[in-house]
Design a protein around this motif. Sequence first.
Motif, PDB file in Angstrom:
ATOM      1  N   PRO A 147       7.051   8.384  -5.673  1.00  0.00           N
ATOM      2  CA  PRO A 147       5.945   7.849  -4.766  1.00  0.00           C
ATOM      3  C   PRO A 147       5.163   6.943  -5.490  1.00  0.00           C
ATOM      4  O   PRO A 147       4.893   7.118  -6.698  1.00  0.00           O
ATOM      5  CB  PRO A 147       5.252   9.015  -4.191  1.00  0.00           C
ATOM      6  N   GLY A 148       4.546   5.970  -5.041  1.00  0.00           N
ATOM      7  CA  GLY A 148       3.765   5.004  -5.676  1.00  0.00           C
ATOM      8  C   GLY A 148       2.552   5.548  -6.176  1.00  0.00           C
ATOM      9  O   GLY A 148       2.126   6.785  -5.550  1.00  0.00           O
ATOM     10  N   GLN A 149       1.679   4.966  -6.962  1.00  0.00           N
ATOM     11  CA  GLN A 149       0.633   5.819  -7.536  1.00  0.00           C
ATOM     12  C   GLN A 149      -0.325   4.665  -7.830  1.00  0.00           C
ATOM     13  O   GLN A 149      -0.691   4.056  -9.082  1.00  0.00           O
ATOM     14  CB  GLN A 149       0.752   6.481  -9.047  1.00  0.00           C
ATOM     15  N   PRO A 150      -1.023   4.080  -6.635  1.00  0.00           N
ATOM     16  CA  PRO A 150      -1.805   3.268  -6.750  1.00  0.00           C
ATOM     17  C   PRO A 150      -3.110   3.383  -7.245  1.00  0.00           C
ATOM     18  O   PRO A 150      -3.854   2.213  -7.722  1.00  0.00           O
ATOM     19  CB  PRO A 150      -2.363   2.887  -5.090  1.00  0.00           C
ATOM     20  N   GLU A 151      -3.707   4.559  -7.694  1.00  0.00           N
ATOM     21  CA  GLU A 151      -4.874   5.057  -8.518  1.00  0.00           C
ATOM     22  C   GLU A 151      -4.764   4.577  -9.867  1.00  0.00           C
ATOM     23  O   GLU A 151      -5.797   4.160 -10.593  1.00  0.00           O
ATOM     24  CB  GLU A 151      -5.278   6.451  -8.474  1.00  0.00           C
ATOM     25  N   LYS A 152      -3.246   4.478 -10.309  1.00  0.00           N
ATOM     26  CA  LYS A 152      -3.142   4.157 -11.764  1.00  0.00           C
ATOM     27  C   LYS A 152      -3.371   2.651 -11.594  1.00  0.00           C
ATOM     28  O   LYS A 152      -3.939   2.159 -12.774  1.00  0.00           O
ATOM     29  CB  LYS A 152      -1.617   4.446 -12.280  1.00  0.00           C
ATOM     30  N   PHE A 153      -3.098   1.857 -10.614  1.00  0.00           N
ATOM     31  CA  PHE A 153      -3.181   0.428 -11.074  1.00  0.00           C
ATOM     32  C   PHE A 153      -4.825   0.162 -10.744  1.00  0.00           C
ATOM     33  O   PHE A 153      -5.244  -0.767 -11.374  1.00  0.00           O
ATOM     34  CB  PHE A 153      -2.534  -0.097  -9.591  1.00  0.00           C
ATOM     35  N   ALA A 154      -5.328   0.987  -9.827  1.00  0.00           N
ATOM     36  CA  ALA A 154      -7.151   0.599  -9.694  1.00  0.00           C
ATOM     37  C   ALA A 154      -7.419   0.971 -10.823  1.00  0.00           C
ATOM     38  O   ALA A 154      -8.560   0.158 -11.460  1.00  0.00           O
ATOM     39  CB  ALA A 154      -7.244   1.488  -8.630  1.00  0.00           C
ATOM     40  N   ALA A 155      -7.208   1.943 -11.431  1.00  0.00           N
ATOM     41  CA  ALA A 155      -7.986   2.388 -13.073  1.00  0.00           C
ATOM     42  C   ALA A 155      -7.773   1.245 -14.164  1.00  0.00           C
ATOM     43  O   ALA A 155      -8.547   0.659 -14.624  1.00  0.00           O
ATOM     44  CB  ALA A 155      -7.282   3.748 -13.544  1.00  0.00           C
TER      45      ALA A 155
END
Length: 164
Positions: A147-155
Amino acid sequence: MKSAFVTVGTTSFEELIAAVTAPETLQVLRSLGYGRLVLQVGLGAAAPAPFRTAAFTLDVFRFKESLAEELERADLVISHAGAGTCLETLEKGKPLLVVVNEKLMNNHQLELARQLYRDGHLFYCTCSTLLESLKSIDLSTLKPFPPGQPEKFAAFLDRVIGFE
């Protein structure tokens, strides 16, 4: 009854539609237990007539607001190699056979398909090898797509912009 869904995206890929609706391909799909084939034909001129028999159904459409419902119902997705379609299909956990359009220049789609194949998430072929691919692939060997981990990109974005 198993269902296969074919999508060409927002453009046209008439070679794929012709290859998947060839009598030999339809026979292989039936022999593999597929009783329903749904085609999303996009802008292409090739739009086969839908039909229903006791053993097989062919449904055809050009576009829908979302392919989510078709992806949900599909037991197999046969798709052009567009990144968005590939990722959406894999995120839904659906087996995916990508058909690379060899007529595209600077074929980034082939690069994407190769990498996702190397990672064990999909199979890929060309229109000329579609029939043999359907006969030989073992969908049970595919690995789930993480699954994608958009929180890593946001951080990461926060760090780059200086919000941290």
